[in-house]
Design a protein around this motif. Structure first.
Motif, PDB file in Angstrom:
ATOM      1  N   ARG A  64     -10.852   9.839  -5.976  1.00  0.00           N
ATOM      2  CA  ARG A  64     -10.032  10.853  -5.245  1.00  0.00           C
ATOM      3  C   ARG A  64      -8.644  10.394  -5.546  1.00  0.00           C
ATOM      4  NH1 ARG A  64     -14.461  10.992  -2.055  1.00  0.00           N
ATOM      5  NH2 ARG A  64     -13.733   9.353  -0.940  1.00  0.00           N
ATOM      6  N   ASP A  65      -8.157   9.135  -4.878  1.00  0.00           N
ATOM      7  CA  ASP A  65      -6.958   8.711  -5.503  1.00  0.00           C
ATOM      8  C   ASP A  65      -6.647   8.910  -6.927  1.00  0.00           C
ATOM      9  OD1 ASP A  65      -6.603   7.471  -2.546  1.00  0.00           O
ATOM     10  OD2 ASP A  65      -8.484   6.356  -3.317  1.00  0.00           O
ATOM     11  N   ASP A 113      -2.810  -0.932  -2.731  1.00  0.00           N
ATOM     12  CA  ASP A 113      -3.845  -0.094  -2.311  1.00  0.00           C
ATOM     13  C   ASP A 113      -3.294   1.213  -1.882  1.00  0.00           C
ATOM     14  OD1 ASP A 113      -5.720   0.910  -0.498  1.00  0.00           O
ATOM     15  OD2 ASP A 113      -6.096  -0.790   0.760  1.00  0.00           O
ATOM     16  N   GLY A 114      -4.153   2.629  -2.479  1.00  0.00           N
ATOM     17  CA  GLY A 114      -3.491   3.870  -2.395  1.00  0.00           C
ATOM     18  C   GLY A 114      -3.401   4.098  -0.753  1.00  0.00           C
ATOM     19  N   ASN A 115      -4.390   3.823   0.066  1.00  0.00           N
ATOM     20  CA  ASN A 115      -4.329   4.132   1.435  1.00  0.00           C
ATOM     21  C   ASN A 115      -3.569   5.608   1.729  1.00  0.00           C
ATOM     22  OD1 ASN A 115      -5.566   2.440   3.040  1.00  0.00           O
ATOM     23  ND2 ASN A 115      -3.850   0.852   3.021  1.00  0.00           N
ATOM     24  N   TYR A 116      -4.145   6.457   1.114  1.00  0.00           N
ATOM     25  CA  TYR A 116      -3.362   7.929   1.390  1.00  0.00           C
ATOM     26  C   TYR A 116      -3.422   8.199   2.762  1.00  0.00           C
ATOM     27  CZ  TYR A 116      -1.536  12.660   0.249  1.00  0.00           C
ATOM     28  OH  TYR A 116      -0.999  13.811   0.247  1.00  0.00           O
ATOM     29  N   SER A 165     -12.829  -0.119  -5.367  1.00  0.00           N
ATOM     30  CA  SER A 165     -13.312   0.896  -4.471  1.00  0.00           C
ATOM     31  C   SER A 165     -14.486   0.686  -3.698  1.00  0.00           C
ATOM     32  CB  SER A 165     -13.216   2.288  -5.151  1.00  0.00           C
ATOM     33  OG  SER A 165     -14.530   2.278  -6.078  1.00  0.00           O
ATOM     34  N   SER A 216       0.702  -1.149   0.050  1.00  0.00           N
ATOM     35  CA  SER A 216       0.068  -0.092  -0.082  1.00  0.00           C
ATOM     36  C   SER A 216       0.766   1.148   0.107  1.00  0.00           C
ATOM     37  CB  SER A 216      -0.854  -0.065   1.161  1.00  0.00           C
ATOM     38  OG  SER A 216      -0.406   0.467   2.340  1.00  0.00           O
ATOM     39  N   ARG A 258       2.389  12.568  -5.516  1.00  0.00           N
ATOM     40  CA  ARG A 258       1.835  12.196  -6.708  1.00  0.00           C
ATOM     41  C   ARG A 258       2.912  11.537  -7.647  1.00  0.00           C
ATOM     42  NH1 ARG A 258      -0.334  17.123  -9.988  1.00  0.00           N
ATOM     43  NH2 ARG A 258      -1.973  16.787  -8.472  1.00  0.00           N
ATOM     44  N   GLY A 295      -8.769   1.935  -4.900  1.00  0.00           N
ATOM     45  CA  GLY A 295      -8.542   3.441  -4.552  1.00  0.00           C
ATOM     46  C   GLY A 295      -9.723   3.987  -5.160  1.00  0.00           C
TER      47      GLY A 295
END
Length: 344
Positions: A208-209, A174-177, A245, A143, A190, A205
Motif C-alpha cells: 500500500r505504501d 519508514d513510510g509510517n503514513y 514489511s 520516517s 506522494r 513499507g
C-alpha cells in the motif's frame, strides 16, 4: 549475498524524528470520561533508538524538545534506554502529545493527536546538529511522520536526507503514513515521500505504501502482490536495496496474526504467521519490527535472519505496555512467540 553491514560493526544508528508524550486513560475508560492518564515517552524514531540500544547496539537520538519538565522527561527516557541523547536540541515551545485509548471489547483503539506547533515541528533545520550526529554513523533512520507535520517538517526531512548524503551515511526510511497529519494541511504526500524515498537504501513499507508512491495498483494476492510491488519499487528507486514489511490479520482486538517479509532486489523471504493472543499494547510494534530487522542488518544478517529478528521483537512488543520495547539481546534470543511456562 547479505545486504547487511559487516559483522561486528559498532558504528551508531542515528534516529531522527519527533519525540512525543503519550497519555493513556487507565482501566479502558474512554478519554472523554477519564479522570487520569498514564504518561509514556514515545515517537516512532525514538522507539527504534531505544530498542536498538537495549539490544546492545549504539544509537543516537536527533530531535528537538522544549526546555521544560516535559522535554527533560523525554530526554531522560531516551537516555535511560542507553541511547545517546547529546544531539537532542532544545527550543522554545511545547512537546507534541498524543492520547491513546486502548481497544475495549468490540471498540477499536483510537489515537487523538495534540502536536501542532511543537518545538520539533517548528524547528529551523539550520539549528540542528545534523553533521555532528551523523559523524561516524552507520545509518540514518527516519520516517514519513516528519514531513507529514507540515512545510516545516518537510524542510527538516530534506535537511536530514541532505546531511546523510553529504556524510556518506545510508538512509533507512519508514513510510509510517499518517493520513490525519497529511490531511491537516495542503500537502502532496506522494511527491514529498517519493523525493525522500529516492535517497533511501532501506525502506520499511508494504504494497500500500508503494502504491501511494508510484500511483499504481498491484494485481497479485498475498505474497505475489507484495513481490510485484517490491519489484516495481526497485525499478523506480535505483538506490533502494531492501524493503521490509509486515502483514497483520486482526481476529479480535486482543488476537492478531503477524508475518514479516524482506524483499531484496534478487530474492525475498517471508515468515509464517505468528498468532499473538492477549495483546497488551500494539502501539510501537512497527517500530519494534524496524529495530529487530535493523539489528540483524547491522550484524550482516541475510533476508531470513532480518525477517525473523524483526518479527520476534514485534511479537514481543505486543505484551509490553507503552511505546518502547526495552529488552536485551538474550531476552530476544530466548523469546518464543508460542509462549510457554515461566523461565526459571
Amino acid at each position: 549475498m547479505t545486504q547487511g553491514r559487516t559483522e561486528g560493526d559498532t558504528k551508531p544508528v542515528v534516529c531522527f524524528g519527533e519525540m512525543l508524550l503519550r497519555l493513556s486513560p487507565q482501566g479502558q475508560i474512554p478519554l472523554a470520561q477519564a479522570g487520569s492518564v498514564a504518561i509514556d515517552v514515545g515517537g516512532a524514531e525514538a522507539n527504534v533508538a531505544a530498542a536498538l540500544s537495549s539490544l546492545g547496539l549504539p544509537a543516537r537520538m536527533l530531535s528537538v524538545v522544549p526546555d521544560n519538565p516535559l522535554g527533560r522527561k523525554a530526554i531522560a527516557a531516551i537516555g535511560a534506554s542507553g541511547s545517546d541523547a547529546r544531539f537532542i536540541a532544545t527550543a522554545p515551545g511545547r512537546i507534541g502529545l498524543y492520547f491513546f485509548e486502548p481497544p475495549a471489547g468490540p471498540i477499536a483503539g483510537r489515537v487523538t493527536y495534540d502536536r501542532a506547533g511543537s518545538s520539533f515541528a517548528l524547528a529551523d533545520p539550520a539549528t540542528l546538529p545534523f553533521a555532528q550526529a551523523l559523524d561516524g554513523a552507520s545509518l540514518l533512520h527516519m520516517s514519513g511522520i516528519t514531513p507529514a507535520l507540515g512545510p516545516d517538517g518537510v524542510a527538516l526531512a530534506r535537511a536530514a536526507v541532505n546531511a546523510a548524503k553529504e556524510a556518506g551515511v545510508p538512509i533507512c526510511f519508514d513510510g509510517n503514513y499518517r493520513a490525519n497529519l497529511w490531511d491537516a494541511w495542503d500537502s502532496d504526500p506522494r511527491a514529498i515521500l517519493t523525493e525522500l524515498v529516492s535517497e533511501a537504501t532501506l525502506m520499511i513499507g508494504n504494497h500500500r505504501d508503494i502504491s501511494l508512491l508510484l500511483g499504481q495498483t498491484f494485481s497479485g494476492d498475498g505474497p505475489d502482490r507484495r513481490r510485484e510491488a517490491a519489484e516495481a519499487a526497485f525499478a523506480h528507486f535505483p538506490n533502494l536495496q531492501l524493503i521490509a514489511s509486515t502483514a497483520r490479520h486482526v481476529e479480535t482486538a486482543g488476537t492478531h496474526r503477524l508475518a514479516a517479509r524482506i524483499d531484496l532486489r534478487e530474492s525475498h523471504w517471508q515468515t509464517d504467521e505468528v498468532r499473538i493472543e492477549n495483546i497488551v499494547d500494539r502501539i510501537g510494534t512497527g517500530d519494534a519490527y524496524a529495530a529487530g530487522m535493523l539489528r540483524s542488518w547491522l550484524k550482516g544478517g541475510n533476508a531470513q535472519d532480518m525477517a525473523k529478528s524483526g518479527l520476534a521483537l514485534a511479537a514481543l512488543k505486543h505484551g509490553i505496555p507503552g511505546d518502547m520495547v526495552l529488552v536485551t539481546e538474550a531476552d530476544l534470543e530466548a523469546f518464543d512467540p508460542a509462549g510457554g511456562d515461566v523461565r526459571r
